[in-house]
Scaffold this motif. Structure first.
Motif, PDB file in Angstrom:
ATOM      1  N   ALA A   1     -62.474   8.062   1.887  1.00 11.51           N
ATOM      2  CA  ALA A   1     -63.549   7.054   1.781  1.00 11.51           C
ATOM      3  C   ALA A   1     -63.041   5.745   1.551  1.00 11.51           C
ATOM      4  O   ALA A   1     -62.038   5.632   0.914  1.00 11.51           O
ATOM      5  N   ARG A   2     -63.702   4.793   1.856  1.00  6.03           N
ATOM      6  CA  ARG A   2     -63.473   3.279   1.731  1.00  6.03           C
ATOM      7  C   ARG A   2     -64.878   2.666   1.355  1.00  6.03           C
ATOM      8  O   ARG A   2     -65.879   3.088   1.449  1.00  6.03           O
ATOM      9  N   LEU A   3     -64.466   1.700   0.414  1.00  4.77           N
ATOM     10  CA  LEU A   3     -65.585   0.505  -0.109  1.00  4.77           C
ATOM     11  C   LEU A   3     -65.610  -0.263   0.748  1.00  4.77           C
ATOM     12  O   LEU A   3     -65.051  -1.404   0.971  1.00  4.77           O
ATOM     13  N   ALA A   4     -67.172  -0.340   1.547  1.00  2.00           N
ATOM     14  CA  ALA A   4     -67.431  -1.409   2.361  1.00  2.00           C
ATOM     15  C   ALA A   4     -68.580  -2.116   1.751  1.00  2.00           C
ATOM     16  O   ALA A   4     -69.144  -3.069   2.334  1.00  2.00           O
ATOM     17  N   TRP A   5     -69.104  -1.930   0.626  1.00  2.00           N
ATOM     18  CA  TRP A   5     -70.159  -2.786  -0.115  1.00  2.00           C
ATOM     19  C   TRP A   5     -71.282  -2.825   0.682  1.00  2.00           C
ATOM     20  O   TRP A   5     -72.589  -2.272   0.065  1.00  2.00           O
ATOM     21  N   ASP A   6     -71.247  -2.842   1.771  1.00  2.00           N
ATOM     22  CA  ASP A   6     -72.547  -2.676   2.748  1.00  2.00           C
ATOM     23  C   ASP A   6     -72.123  -2.448   4.112  1.00  2.00           C
ATOM     24  O   ASP A   6     -72.178  -3.593   4.755  1.00  2.00           O
ATOM     25  N   PRO A   7     -72.215  -1.103   4.533  1.00  2.00           N
ATOM     26  CA  PRO A   7     -71.647  -1.108   6.084  1.00  2.00           C
ATOM     27  C   PRO A   7     -72.476  -1.748   7.083  1.00  2.00           C
ATOM     28  O   PRO A   7     -71.951  -1.972   8.237  1.00  2.00           O
ATOM     29  N   ARG A   8     -73.883  -1.961   6.593  1.00  2.00           N
ATOM     30  CA  ARG A   8     -74.811  -2.305   7.625  1.00  2.00           C
ATOM     31  C   ARG A   8     -74.731  -3.744   7.620  1.00  2.00           C
ATOM     32  O   ARG A   8     -74.969  -4.399   8.920  1.00  2.00           O
TER      33      ARG A   8
END
Length: 733
Positions: free
Chosen positions: A108-115
Motif C-alpha cells: 500500500a501507499r499513502l496518498a492522503w486522498d486518491p480522489r
C-alpha cells in the motif's frame, strides 16, 4: 543576578545566584519535590548534638535526589520529570514508527486522498513546512542567554505550531477516512502520534535548556541538565580547586521508587497513544441480525406473475438487488437486507454505518453483491481506506461473505482489490481463494501458476459451480464477420495451476467489455462451425464447468441463431437471453438497430432451472415482457402504474403509484409500454432509478420515487444519493 553567558564563558566553575530567586529549584535546606529522587532509605537516628543534626540534614537532601553544590539543590525541581518526558517522546516516536512498519498493508501507499491528487500534494507540502518550523524551534532552544524566557517562548511557540498543526492535519485525514469508509484504519490512526511525540520531546528539551541557564556547568562533569545520559553531581567548592583531569564526581543516584515513577512518565506518551489507536479499532459499529434456518423455505424462481404486487417496502439509495436461496437480498445505504418474498418482511440484515460498498473494484460505481451459483452465499466488498491505496488502482478493502438464508457471517477477508468471484464452495478474493465450508485459505495465484495475466483476474461476479475465471479476452470479429465473442481462461476452484480455455463465448455487442453474465453456472457459446461459415452464428447454452473440463458430463442446449447476449435482460430474469440475428458490422450500428422503435430485443430464453428454451411469445416471465408506465384508474382514482405485460399474452401485472407518493406527478411517468428488461438497466451496473429482478419466490420491481427529473441521470453512477426507492414484490408460480 542569574548567570550570564559571559560568566559561563570566563569561569566554568562559577555558580549562579540562588535558583530559587528565579523560580527554579528550592531554597537551600528545604525538601525536594515529589519528582526528585532519593538514593537509599534514611537509616540515621536522631541525635541531640548540632553536628549530628547537620549530618542528618545533608543526608536528607541526598535522600530526596538532591545533590548540593555550595548549598544549592541539584537537580532543580521538575528537571527529572522533564528528562523522563523527553525520553518518553523519543520512545513514542520509535514505538509509533515500529507499529506503522508492522501494521502497514503490504504494497500500500499513502496518498492522503486518491480522489484529489492535487490535495494530496498540498497536504504533503504543508507537513514539510510544519516540520521545518518545528526544527527551527528546536534550533532556537535557549541555552546561555540574557533573556532565556523570551527564547523559551519563541522555541515553544514554533514547536507547538509545527507539532500540533501536523498532528491536527494527519488526525483530520484519519477522521476523513473513517467518515468516507466507515472503518477505522489502525495505520492511519498511528500517524498523528509521530508529530505529537516529536512535539513532546522538543518541548521538554526546550524547557531543560531554559532551566540550564540558572545552573552552573562544568564541561568535565556531566551535570548539564540537557545531557541525554546519566547526570553527575556538580563539583563542590573543594573539588573546584582540583585540576580538571583529577576532578571526579559521583553519578546522581535516585531511589528504586522514584526510578519507577520516572519510568512510568517515560512510557506514558506511548501508553496514551496506544489507547488512542486501540479504542477506535476495537469499536465495531456494525449491527447484525440473523434468521432461524428451520423457519426458512427455499422457493423456486417464479415463471409467471400475479396481477398485482403482494407487498412493498422502502429503502434509501438502493445499489443492487440479487436473488438468494431464500428470496431477494437488497444492498442499500442502510446495508444488506434479506426479505421474505411472500410478504416483504426483513429476515436478516447487516448494517455498517458509513460503509462504502464497491463494484468491479471501482470507487465511483455503486456497490454490487455477488451470489454463488447455488445462491447459498452472498458476498459484498467494502472499502476500508480512502487514503491508503495500491498501484494499478488497487483499493484497500474488506470482503464479507454471508449465508444467504440465515445471514450468518461465513467469512471476512482483507484485500487490495481485484476480482470477486464465488463458486458453490469457494471464494476468490483478489488472488486468494478461501473455502466457504472450512473458512480457511486454500491457495493464492502467482506467476508460477502460468502467465502473468493469471495473477490478476478481473472478472467480478458469480462463476461456475466449481470453476473460476482467471482472465477474459474479447474479439469483435470472426474472420470477416462481426461476431462479438470472448475467450475465458478458467481453472477449477481446487487447483488453479491447471487451466483451460473456453472459446467463442457469446457476449453483449453493446456492453461486452463491461460484464459477462453467468446465470446459475451457465453461459452461451457460439457453435464453432457456424462462426467459421458464411452464414449467421448459432449459439448453445452450456454449463461453464462442462465447457471448461471436457471430462465432465457435457450437455449443450441449442439456442438458435443470434447476434449476441442480452446481458441485462439475462441479469433481470435469471435466464440466458439472446438478441435476434442482425446483419450489422459494428457495435455502434448494433446499438442503433436495437434502439429503433419496435425493434425486437429478445430471441431465445433459456431457463437453467428447467433447461428449457422458449421465445418471448411462449414465455410468461419478465425475460420477454414489456415493462413501463401506463395510466390507470384504480379504485376510482386516476394514477400512474408500473405495468408488466408478458410476451405470451398472460394477464398483465399492474402496480399503481398512489397520488402524492412520488416526487414527480403521474403524468411524468406515463410513457407507455416501451421498456424491456434490458432498458431497465443502465451501462453503469446496477441501474440508476429503475430495477426489475427475478428472485426466488418473487419478482422485485424498484422505483426511485424521489427522482426529480423526467430523464433521470441515466448514466450518472451517483444519482441516488439521498434517494428513496420503493420496492414492490410480485409473487407468481
Amino acid at each position: 543576578m542569574p548567570l550570564t553567558p559571559d560568566a559561563d564563558e570566563h569561569g566554568t566553575d562559577q555558580h549562579s545566584t540562588d535558583p530559587g530567586s528565579q523560580g527554579i529549584g528550592t531554597q537551600p535546606g528545604t525538601t525536594a519535590s515529589s519528582d526528585e529522587a532519593s538514593t537509599e532509605p534514611d537509616t540515621g537516628e536522631a541525635e541531640g548534638s548540632a553536628n549530628c543534626d547537620a549530618v542528618e540534614a545533608a543526608q536528607a537532601a541526598t535522600d530526596n535526589g538532591e545533590s548540593e553544590a555550595d548549598g544549592e539543590p541539584f537537580p532543580p525541581r521538575g528537571v527529572l520529570t522533564l528528562r523522563a518526558l523527553r525520553w518518553g517522546g523519543v520512545l513514542a516516536i520509535f514505538a509509533s514508527t515500529a507499529a506503522i512498519y508492522l501494521l502497514w498493508p503490504e504494497g500500500a501507499r499513502l496518498a492522503w486522498d486518491p480522489r484529489t491528487p492535487v490535495g494530496s500534494v498540498g497536504t504533503t507540502f504543508y507537513l514539510i513546512i510544519l516540520a521545518v518550523v518545528a526544527i527551527f524551534g528546536w534550533l532556537l532552544s535557549p541555552r546561555q542567554s540574557r533573556h532565556p524566557g523570551r527564547w523559551l517562548g519563541i522555541s515553544a511557540a514554533l514547536t507547538l505550531i509545527g507539532g500540533l498543526m501536523a498532528t491536527a492535519i494527519t488526525a483530520s485525514k484519519w477522521w476523513y477516512d473513517y467518515r468516507v469508509t466507515g472503518f477505522f484504519q489502525p495505520t492511519l490512526s498511528i500517524i498523528p502520534c509521530i508529530p505529537a511525540s516529536i512535539a513532546i520531546a522538543l518541548l521538554a528539551n526546550s524547557s531543560l535548556h531554559y532551566i540550564q541557564n540558572y545552573v552552573p556547568r562544568n564541561p568535565s562533569i556531566k551535570c548539564d541538565l540537557t545531557y541525554w545520559g546519566r547526570l553527575h553531581q556538580p563539583a563542590t567548592s573543594s573539588q573546584a580547586s582540583e585540576e580538571k583531569k583529577n576532578r571526579k564526581t559521583a553519578p546522581l543516584s535516585i531511589s528504586t521508587k522514584q526510578r519507577g515513577t520516572y519510568l512510568c512518565i517515560a512510557i506514558l506518551p506511548t501508553l496514551l497513544f496506544a489507547g488512542f489507536v486501540t479504542v477506535p479499532t476495537l469499536h465495531r459499529p456494525e449491527s447484525h441480525t440473523t434468521a432461524n434456518p428451520g423457519s426458512i423455505e427455499t422457493p423456486s424462481m417464479p415463471t409467471s406473475l400475479n396481477s398485482d404486487a403482494a407487498w412493498s417496502a422502502e429503502f434509501v439509495n438502493i445499489m443492487d438487488i440479487v436473488g438468494g436461496a431464500g428470496g431477494p437480498i437488497v444492498l442499500s445505504a442502510d446495508g444488506i437486507t434479506s426479505l421474505n418474498p411472500s410478504d416483504g418482511t426483513t429476515r436478516w440484515s447487516y448494517r455498517h454505518p458509513g460503509a462504502h460498498y464497491l463494484a468491479d473494484n471501482i470507487r465511483d460505481k455503486k456497490g454490487r453483491l455477488v451470489v454463488s451459483p447455488d445462491r447459498k452465499y452472498v458476498a459484498a466488498r467494502m472499502e476500508t481506506s480512502a487514503i491508503l491505496d495500491y498501484p494499478d488502482d488497487g483499493i484497500l478493502s474488506r470482503t464479507l461473505v454471508l449465508d444467504a438464508l440465515t445471514g450468518d457471517i461465513i467469512l471476512e477477508a482483507t484485500n487490495s482489490g481485484g476480482t470477486l468471484q464465488m463458486t458453490d464452495s469457494t471464494l476468490l478474493d483478489g488472488n486468494t481463494a478461501y473455502s466457504l465450508h472450512s473458512k480457511s485459505k486454500l491457495w493464492t495465484l502467482s506467476s508460477h501458476d502460468g502467465d502473468d495475466s493469471k495473477t490478476t483476474p478481473t472478472y467480478w461476479g458469480s462463476a461456475g459451480h466449481h470453476t473460476f475465471i482467471l482472465s477474459v479476452s474479447y474479439d469483435e470479429y470472426s474472420g470477416d464477420h462481426y461476431v462479438p465473442h470472448a475467450t475465458l481462461t478458467v481453472a477449477r476452484d481446487t487447483d488453479p495451476s491447471v487451466t483451460s480455455e473456453v472459446t467463442e463465448v457469446v457476449v453483449d455487442p453493446v456492453y461486452s467489455r463491461h460484464y459477462i453474465p453467468i446465470i446459475d453456472g451457465w453461459i452461451a457459446r457460439y457453435n464453432a462451425e457456424s462462426m467459421n461459415s458464411n452464414g449467421e452464428a448459432s449459439a448453445e447454452a452450456i454449463s461453464l464447468d462442462s465447457a471448461a473440463h471436457e471430462s465432465a458430463p457435457h450437455t449443450a442446449i441449442p439456442l438458435g441463431v443470434t447476434s449476441g447476449l442480452n446481458s441485462y435482460a439475462s441479469i433481470a430474469s435469471g435466464c440466458i437471453v439472446t438478441y435476434p440475428p442482425s446483419d450489422v458490422t459494428s457495435s455502434d450500428d448494433f446499438e442503433a438497430s436495437i434502439n429503433k422503435e419496435g425493434a425486437a430485443r429478445v430471441s431465445s430464453i433459456f431457463d437453467p432451472s428447467t433447461q428449457a428454451v422458449s421465445d418471448p411469445a411462449h414465455h410468461s416471465g419478465i425475460a420477454g415482457a414489456r415493462i413501463g408506465f401506463t395510466s390507470k384508474v384504480h379504485e376510482g382514482t386516476h394514477m400512474a402504474a408500473i405495468t408488466i405485460q408478458p410476451g405470451d399474452g398472460s394477464p398483465e401485472t399492474t402496480i399503481p403509484l398512489a397520488p402524492n407518493t412520488t416526487y414527480l406527478p403521474p403524468s411524468s411517468y406515463v410513457d407507455g409500454l416501451k421498456y424491456n428488461p434490458h432498458e431497465m438497466f443502465t451501462e453503469e451496473h446496477p441501474p440508476s432509478d429503475r430495477i426489475v429482478v427475478n428472485t426466488p419466490g418473487a419478482t422485485v420491481v424498484a422505483l426511485n420515487v424521489t427522482d426529480r427529473t423526467d430523464d433521470a441521470s441515466y448514466l450518472d453512477p451517483k444519482p441516488t444519493q439521498g434517494s428513496t426507492f420503493r420496492v414492490f414484490g410480485v409473487t407468481g408460480k
